[in-house]
Design a protein around this motif. Sequence first.
Motif, PDB file in Angstrom:
ATOM      1  N   ASP A  15       0.804  -1.224   0.000  1.00  0.00           N
ATOM      2  CA  ASP A  15       0.000   0.000   0.000  1.00  0.00           C
ATOM      3  C   ASP A  15       0.840   1.278   0.000  1.00  0.00           C
ATOM      4  O   ASP A  15       0.309   2.370   0.166  1.00  0.00           O
ATOM      5  CB  ASP A  15      -0.935   0.020   1.207  1.00  0.00           C
ATOM      6  N   HIS A  16       2.143   1.145  -0.210  1.00  0.00           N
ATOM      7  CA  HIS A  16       2.975   2.347  -0.216  1.00  0.00           C
ATOM      8  C   HIS A  16       4.273   2.107  -0.977  1.00  0.00           C
ATOM      9  O   HIS A  16       4.605   0.965  -1.329  1.00  0.00           O
ATOM     10  CB  HIS A  16       3.303   2.785   1.225  1.00  0.00           C
ATOM     11  N   THR A  29       1.785   6.708   0.744  1.00  0.00           N
ATOM     12  CA  THR A  29       0.708   5.742   0.575  1.00  0.00           C
ATOM     13  C   THR A  29       0.112   5.919  -0.823  1.00  0.00           C
ATOM     14  O   THR A  29      -0.152   7.041  -1.255  1.00  0.00           O
ATOM     15  CB  THR A  29      -0.389   5.962   1.632  1.00  0.00           C
ATOM     16  N   SER A  32      -3.461   0.836  -5.519  1.00  0.00           N
ATOM     17  CA  SER A  32      -2.859  -0.301  -6.222  1.00  0.00           C
ATOM     18  C   SER A  32      -2.584   0.007  -7.686  1.00  0.00           C
ATOM     19  O   SER A  32      -1.604  -0.478  -8.261  1.00  0.00           O
ATOM     20  CB  SER A  32      -3.772  -1.537  -6.107  1.00  0.00           C
ATOM     21  N   LYS A  85      -8.415   6.258   2.406  1.00  0.00           N
ATOM     22  CA  LYS A  85      -8.440   4.874   1.925  1.00  0.00           C
ATOM     23  C   LYS A  85      -9.544   4.672   0.897  1.00  0.00           C
ATOM     24  O   LYS A  85      -9.338   4.050  -0.151  1.00  0.00           O
ATOM     25  CB  LYS A  85      -8.635   3.920   3.108  1.00  0.00           C
ATOM     26  N   SER A  89      -9.353   3.864  -3.171  1.00  0.00           N
ATOM     27  CA  SER A  89     -10.086   2.726  -3.734  1.00  0.00           C
ATOM     28  C   SER A  89     -10.921   3.143  -4.937  1.00  0.00           C
ATOM     29  O   SER A  89     -10.994   2.427  -5.939  1.00  0.00           O
ATOM     30  CB  SER A  89     -10.998   2.103  -2.664  1.00  0.00           C
TER      31      SER A  89
END
Length: 207
Positions: A15-16, A29, A32, A85, A89
Amino acid sequence: MIGRLRGVLAEVDLDHCVIDCAGVGYMATCGSRTLSRLPAIGSEAILYVHSQWSAEQGPRLYGFLDRDERKAFNVLVTIQGVGPKAALSVLDVLPPAELAAAVAREDKAAVARANGVGPKLALRIVTELKGKPLTEGTFSPVAVGVHSEAVVSAPVPSIAGEAVAALLGLGIAEMNARRAVEQALSDKGEEAGLSAIIRAALQELGK
């Protein structure tokens, strides 16, 4: 506030990533989709950064490969219930131009494909993003005598973006979908049309 990092890509995790800038490693961060498009470790990388600070976590950096992604992220996190987050996404399944197109056609289902985004939050996102610019935009000079405000062109969904979205709807992983669509476009060209590109991509995937 840090707005951009340019240095050597030192690490990539789930994630980073870490960018080494003159001996200082900055951890950012990333979604994907961004992580999958980074160059090889040891290569030069440029990340456009959204900086955030909180009393609990201290400084946090969120990295993107272009300004449009950073712009869309900045707008998304202003919506109630959309944290970093969830914003990442959403951008994993809908790059900025495709997100703008989904908002324009009120496609809540497309937004709800994002991990952790339910129907209610997807509806709020579509509703609150109406009329808001999600990209840096392309500015064109106006004719003499016309009111001199900058004219921003509206993002148009590409055949590639629509084809990838269709494959994602079939449950195909995004990285595989994008590679198959790129190959289909290389073989047939955009003039083949959306349905032909989707069929060729599915053949590429062996389906």
